[in-house]
Write a protein that holds these residues in place. Structure first.
Motif, PDB file in Angstrom:
ATOM      1  N   LEU A  35       0.879  -1.305   0.101  1.00  0.00           N
ATOM      2  CA  LEU A  35       0.079  -0.070  -0.006  1.00  0.00           C
ATOM      3  C   LEU A  35       0.746   1.312  -0.033  1.00  0.00           C
ATOM      4  N   PRO A  36       1.772   1.409   0.802  1.00  0.00           N
ATOM      5  CA  PRO A  36       2.609   2.831   0.910  1.00  0.00           C
ATOM      6  C   PRO A  36       3.476   2.859  -0.406  1.00  0.00           C
ATOM      7  N   ILE A  37       3.828   1.814  -1.083  1.00  0.00           N
ATOM      8  CA  ILE A  37       4.534   1.920  -2.328  1.00  0.00           C
ATOM      9  C   ILE A  37       3.604   2.404  -3.346  1.00  0.00           C
ATOM     10  N   LEU A  38       2.495   1.866  -3.333  1.00  0.00           N
ATOM     11  CA  LEU A  38       1.562   2.309  -4.465  1.00  0.00           C
ATOM     12  C   LEU A  38       0.945   3.814  -4.149  1.00  0.00           C
ATOM     13  N   ILE A  39       0.819   4.208  -2.940  1.00  0.00           N
ATOM     14  CA  ILE A  39       0.465   5.526  -2.801  1.00  0.00           C
ATOM     15  C   ILE A  39       1.457   6.412  -2.985  1.00  0.00           C
ATOM     16  N   ALA A  40       2.692   5.939  -2.913  1.00  0.00           N
ATOM     17  CA  ALA A  40       3.851   7.103  -3.194  1.00  0.00           C
ATOM     18  C   ALA A  40       3.948   7.084  -4.794  1.00  0.00           C
ATOM     19  N   VAL A  41       3.770   5.950  -5.501  1.00  0.00           N
ATOM     20  CA  VAL A  41       4.259   5.958  -6.914  1.00  0.00           C
ATOM     21  C   VAL A  41       2.765   6.604  -7.467  1.00  0.00           C
ATOM     22  N   GLY A 167      -0.477  -5.743 -10.002  1.00  0.00           N
ATOM     23  CA  GLY A 167      -1.844  -5.285 -10.327  1.00  0.00           C
ATOM     24  C   GLY A 167      -1.717  -4.122 -10.643  1.00  0.00           C
ATOM     25  N   ALA A 168      -0.871  -3.007 -10.245  1.00  0.00           N
ATOM     26  CA  ALA A 168      -0.669  -1.661 -10.501  1.00  0.00           C
ATOM     27  C   ALA A 168      -0.191  -1.714 -11.944  1.00  0.00           C
ATOM     28  N   SER A 169       0.339  -2.434 -12.408  1.00  0.00           N
ATOM     29  CA  SER A 169       0.966  -2.270 -13.690  1.00  0.00           C
ATOM     30  C   SER A 169       0.176  -2.861 -14.758  1.00  0.00           C
ATOM     31  N   ILE A 170      -1.079  -3.630 -14.268  1.00  0.00           N
ATOM     32  CA  ILE A 170      -1.965  -4.089 -15.492  1.00  0.00           C
ATOM     33  C   ILE A 170      -2.987  -2.961 -15.581  1.00  0.00           C
ATOM     34  N   LEU A 171      -2.771  -2.312 -16.531  1.00  0.00           N
ATOM     35  CA  LEU A 171      -3.955  -0.931 -16.927  1.00  0.00           C
ATOM     36  C   LEU A 171      -4.621  -1.885 -17.920  1.00  0.00           C
ATOM     37  N   LEU A 172      -6.115  -1.412 -17.475  1.00  0.00           N
ATOM     38  CA  LEU A 172      -7.114  -2.189 -18.164  1.00  0.00           C
ATOM     39  C   LEU A 172      -7.243  -1.593 -19.601  1.00  0.00           C
ATOM     40  N   GLN A 173      -6.843  -0.163 -19.677  1.00  0.00           N
ATOM     41  CA  GLN A 173      -6.911   0.471 -20.866  1.00  0.00           C
ATOM     42  C   GLN A 173      -5.950  -0.223 -21.953  1.00  0.00           C
ATOM     43  N   GLU A 174      -4.944  -0.666 -21.494  1.00  0.00           N
ATOM     44  CA  GLU A 174      -3.980  -1.373 -22.422  1.00  0.00           C
ATOM     45  C   GLU A 174      -4.629  -2.633 -23.096  1.00  0.00           C
ATOM     46  N   MET A 175      -5.780  -3.220 -22.316  1.00  0.00           N
ATOM     47  CA  MET A 175      -6.326  -4.169 -23.116  1.00  0.00           C
ATOM     48  C   MET A 175      -7.136  -3.811 -24.424  1.00  0.00           C
ATOM     49  N   MET A 176      -7.719  -2.678 -24.196  1.00  0.00           N
ATOM     50  CA  MET A 176      -8.538  -2.244 -25.338  1.00  0.00           C
ATOM     51  C   MET A 176      -7.608  -1.632 -26.447  1.00  0.00           C
ATOM     52  N   GLY A 353      -6.151  -7.158  -3.271  1.00  0.00           N
ATOM     53  CA  GLY A 353      -5.202  -6.303  -3.339  1.00  0.00           C
ATOM     54  C   GLY A 353      -4.743  -5.943  -4.968  1.00  0.00           C
ATOM     55  N   PHE A 354      -4.625  -7.034  -5.483  1.00  0.00           N
ATOM     56  CA  PHE A 354      -4.202  -6.994  -7.076  1.00  0.00           C
ATOM     57  C   PHE A 354      -5.410  -6.356  -7.694  1.00  0.00           C
ATOM     58  N   VAL A 355      -6.539  -6.844  -7.643  1.00  0.00           N
ATOM     59  CA  VAL A 355      -7.523  -6.314  -8.304  1.00  0.00           C
ATOM     60  C   VAL A 355      -7.845  -4.751  -8.122  1.00  0.00           C
ATOM     61  N   ILE A 356      -7.995  -4.295  -6.770  1.00  0.00           N
ATOM     62  CA  ILE A 356      -7.875  -3.145  -6.535  1.00  0.00           C
ATOM     63  C   ILE A 356      -6.793  -2.149  -7.220  1.00  0.00           C
ATOM     64  N   ALA A 357      -5.559  -2.669  -7.174  1.00  0.00           N
ATOM     65  CA  ALA A 357      -4.489  -1.938  -7.457  1.00  0.00           C
ATOM     66  C   ALA A 357      -4.537  -1.767  -9.003  1.00  0.00           C
ATOM     67  N   SER A 358      -5.171  -2.666  -9.690  1.00  0.00           N
ATOM     68  CA  SER A 358      -5.080  -2.511 -11.134  1.00  0.00           C
ATOM     69  C   SER A 358      -6.337  -1.376 -11.560  1.00  0.00           C
ATOM     70  N   ILE A 359      -7.514  -1.671 -10.962  1.00  0.00           N
ATOM     71  CA  ILE A 359      -8.591  -0.966 -11.114  1.00  0.00           C
ATOM     72  C   ILE A 359      -8.232   0.898 -10.887  1.00  0.00           C
ATOM     73  N   VAL A 360      -7.573   1.100  -9.560  1.00  0.00           N
ATOM     74  CA  VAL A 360      -7.120   2.350  -9.280  1.00  0.00           C
ATOM     75  C   VAL A 360      -6.137   2.807 -10.385  1.00  0.00           C
ATOM     76  N   PHE A 361      -5.181   2.291 -10.689  1.00  0.00           N
ATOM     77  CA  PHE A 361      -4.189   2.762 -11.458  1.00  0.00           C
ATOM     78  C   PHE A 361      -4.697   2.834 -13.034  1.00  0.00           C
ATOM     79  N   SER A 362      -5.717   2.209 -13.292  1.00  0.00           N
ATOM     80  CA  SER A 362      -6.388   1.940 -14.479  1.00  0.00           C
ATOM     81  C   SER A 362      -7.100   3.520 -14.707  1.00  0.00           C
ATOM     82  N   TYR A 363      -7.889   3.677 -13.639  1.00  0.00           N
ATOM     83  CA  TYR A 363      -8.934   4.573 -13.791  1.00  0.00           C
ATOM     84  C   TYR A 363      -9.091   5.763 -12.915  1.00  0.00           C
ATOM     85  N   PHE A 364      -8.291   5.657 -11.832  1.00  0.00           N
ATOM     86  CA  PHE A 364      -8.243   6.816 -10.662  1.00  0.00           C
ATOM     87  C   PHE A 364      -6.754   7.389 -10.744  1.00  0.00           C
TER      88      PHE A 364
END
Length: 434
Positions: A35-41, A167-176, A353-364
């Motif tokens: 969590l602190p790594i993801l928040i910082a990044v 999870g934070a590196s899996i950007l769902l936009q990349e799928m499109m 945590g994996f899924v939430i990280a992917s969603i947050v970095f993809s859309y938020f």
């Protein structure tokens, strides 16, 4: 303590049971550590990674320059502080022992990444995990593994932290962006090849835990997928090291032979790239193999591999639910309908945590920030994954590794890979052929 005892699973810390308090459960602790790594990044922190590339003895010392060692020291500080803080409640007075052992694990992981960054080794598509495993096993077979070092052997914890960061590196936009043909190929390759390999494994009497890791590795993207599957089902680390070894050993001859097959069969660059991207199990080997075919092959091969990579989260989620519903590796509750409470108790929380990280970095998270975070997140993720494979090596005896399954898992993997090659070629001809 005897060597055998030191090498056994019982000699090493194990994750807390699912019924333990949250601060003793490594699933939640892994999410807490990431969590602190993801928040910082997400807020713009972009740690500079040390430069580990080299070509020979003449420039081997570059990695040991003052600047490079300083950057490595920052990574060590991040690794130690986050890990010990997350584990502090469960470590108690053993925190100092953990810190001492974690320094050794980090140094071995660093050397594994340095070896893997040799130009010749990179050209062969060999990844750092095989060297991390090898260095850990070299230590365990030639040097004592004292209590303070065993305290830092936290394989599951390190793997789960790495998966949440993944999870934070899996950007769902990349799928499109990957394009419809690549997505269709990925969607048709993964379930069909997974089932084929799992079916072959069962026919060969390979246990289901082994079968899940083998099938996930051969159908998605090799080492990363095997790590995710192992974490999702809380699998045996020795089996994970076996699967990793098979993936990497199989990738080398395929990387040489498949470009030759593309030319012999007269396939177009697009078809050849889609075929290679869908069958080779490591991103490095895909890039190396498609470059031998042409620029178009590299472009399509990377797109297809990306299409499979973005589905790691879906696969990990489905596997974790299925594994929980069947009652784990022993199938204790197979045929019964567990309650929602039981499912939640057994569900591997790090997948959330994996899924939430992917969603947050993809859309938020702003797109520019998320894209810029890709490289530092990859570097940080590899620190934890390399540490995990060093730990696997420290707790694995070479003789035990070769005895696993009596060779049947290797045959199952090769059978699944042969099916994968044929099925993916048909899909590549259909989707990318003119």
């Amino acid at each position: 303590m005897s060597a055998n005892a030191a090498a056994s699973d019982s000699a090493y810390p194990s994750p807390g049971p699912s019924t333990a308090r949250w601060w003793q459960n490594e699933d939640w602790l892994a999410v807490l550590a990431a969590l602190p790594i993801l928040i910082a990044v997400a807020n713009g922190w972009s740690p500079k990674m040390p430069s580990l590339g080299w070509t020979g003895a003449a420039d081997a010392a570059k990695a040991f320059s003052a600047d490079n060692l300083a950057l490595s020291g920052v990574l060590l500080a991040v690794f130690l502080s986050i890990s010990v803080l997350a584990l502090s409640a469960s470590l108690g007075k053993r925190a100092l022992s953990f810190l001492g052992g974690a320094v050794v694990v980090f140094v071995l992981a660093w050397f594994s990444q340095w070896i893997a960054n040799h130009a010749g080794i990179k050209a062969w598509g060999l990844e750092y995990v095989v060297f991390a495993l090898g260095l850990g096993m070299l230590w365990s077979h030639t040097l004592p593994v004292p209590e303070w070092l065993r305290e830092a052997v936290r394989t599951e914890f390190f793997i789960k932290v790495g998966i949440v960061l993944l999870g934070a590196s899996i950007l769902l936009q990349e799928m499109m962006k990957a394009g419809l043909p690549g997505l269709i190929q990925g969607a048709l390759v993964i379930p069909v090849v997974w089932y084929a390999c799992f079916f072959i494994g069962r026919k060969l009497k390979v246990d289901d835990e082994f079968g899940v890791m083998l099938s996930t590795a051969v159908s998605i993207c090799g080492v990363s997928a095997a790590i995710a599957a192992c974490g999702a089902i809380q699998g045996d680390r020795k089996k994970l090291s076996y699967v990793t070894s098979i993936v990497l050993l199989c990738a080398v001859p395929m990387m040489i032979l498949m470009p030759m097959a593309v030319q012999k069969l007269g396939l177009s660059e697009a078809v050849g790239g889609a075929w290679i991207g869908g069958t080779l199990d490591t991103s490095g080997s895909v890039a190396a193999a498609t470059e031998q075919v042409g620029k178009d092959a590299t472009k399509v091969g990377v797109i297809v591999k990306l299409s499979q990579n973005v589905l790691i989260g879906v696969a990990a989620f489905v596997l974790s639910v299925w594994w929980t519903m069947r009652g784990g590796k022993d199938g204790a509750t197979k045929g019964q309908k567990p309650s929602i409470g039981v499912i939640w108790e057994r569900f591997p929380k790090f997948v959330i945590g994996f899924v939430i990280a992917s969603i947050v970095f993809s859309y938020f998270v702003p797109t520019s920030v998320a894209e810029a975070a890709s490289k530092p997140l990859k570097g940080l993720r590899e620190v934890w994954f390399a540490a995990a494979f060093v730990c696997i090596g420290l707790e694995t005896r070479l003789g035990e590794l070769f005895k696993l399954g009596g060779g049947r898992p290797a045959i199952a993997f090769l059978g699944g890979q042969v099916f994968n090659i044929a099925w993916t070629l048909l899909l590549a001809l259909w989707l990318f052929g003119k």
